[in-house]
Enzyme design. Structure first.
Site: not given
Length: 297
Positions: A44, A120, A154
């Site tokens: 990331e 995300k 994440c």
């Protein structure tokens, strides 16, 4: 079908210009390519390295948005290397502007250079308060030559509903580009990633940043790339196909078998992907009162 995954443990180090970033990426992916992987994943916000030569002292929000100016170069570089080395490249994530909003987006490139994206979905407090990012709203399942995959960035792996949704749609491998600044944050991602592997009988690969940058929020990175499996007899002991040494620059490699995965989903010791009682999940939670009043001493 056996599939080879390379999860890069990428060292964030200060650079003075774009060439510093490009040279490190080229070196890293050349090293990974020597193992003939089918998938390579970078972590990331890998392009946060660019902040080391952008002015971040006065306005971090503006500096992060200036990273968008490098989006065409980033895309061209990653597409070129995916084609050159003939692998699918999950090229970490890169902050990019669309309609005036900043998204933290994972870019994937196929061996022919075609580009795919996954935003995300869940933002950390840092991303909301310091970078002022926008949230993605859509999950993707990518049908590749080496199975069906999804990318959960994440924090997204900490929400089990997302992983279950893509696994019920057919995902064989979940890729988790990650960046965490301390051990607690890393372990939150790691434990949740392994839980998702067990819950959904799926392979999960995590790629982490390590190192540091002289930039607010990036002064420390704590990470360990890993490739995890369900916890059952056909797989690696402890459900870990491979893992790196904590906080060291390296590439973590493992072979996973999609045929074994498919068999385990049907014949495993437990089969949680298929044992879910959907009818129960439609029922509201029943709240039961069991108050006893003040305790008598």
């Amino acid at each position: 079908m056996k599939v080879r995954i390379a999860a890069v443990q990428y060292l964030l180090r200060s650079i003075s210009d774009w060439d510093g970033f490009e040279n490190q990426v080229r070196f890293t992916l050349k090293a990974a390519a020597e193992y003939k992987p089918n998938f390579v994943m970078l972590p990331e916000i890998i392009t946060s390295q660019l902040l080391s030569f952008l002015d971040t002292d006065n306005d971090i929000k503006s500096a992060v948005r200036r990273m968008h100016d490098y989006t065409p170069r980033y895309q061209d570089l990653m597409a070129e290397l995916a084609k050159k080395y003939n692998f699918y490249l999950i090229a970490g994530t890169h902050p990019n502007l669309r309609d005036g909003l900043l998204y933290n987006t994972a870019f994937m490139f196929s061996p022919n250079g075609e580009m795919f994206t996954q935003d995300k979905i869940h933002r950390t407090r840092w991303e909301k308060d310091k970078w002022d990012t926008a949230a993605g709203n859509k999950l993707h399942l990518f049908q590749t030559d080496y199975g069906a995959i999804s990318i959960l960035i994440c924090y997204d792996i900490e929400f089990p509903e997302l992983a279950r949704q893509v696994c019920e749609a057919g995902a064989d491998i979940l890729f988790v580009p990650s960046s965490t600044d301390d051990r607690q944050g890393y372990l939150r991602v790691r434990y949740c990633a392994h839980a998702r592997a067990i819950e959904n009988q799926v392979y999960v690969a995590v790629a982490s940043t390590v190192g540091n940058l002289p930039v607010e929020g990036l002064g420390l990175n704590y990470g360990q790339s890993s490739i995890m499996t369900p916890s059952d007899f056909p797989f690696s002991r402890d459900g870990i196909a491979a893992e790196g040494e904590i906080n060291l620059e390296q590439v973590v490699i493992a072979d996973v078998d999609l045929d074994i995965l498919a068999q385990n989903r049907i014949n495993g010791t437990t089969i949680p992907l298929y044992d879910k009682r959907r009818e129960v999940y439609q029922n509201p939670v029943e709240i039961v009162t069991s108050l006893c009043g003040p305790r008598k001493l």
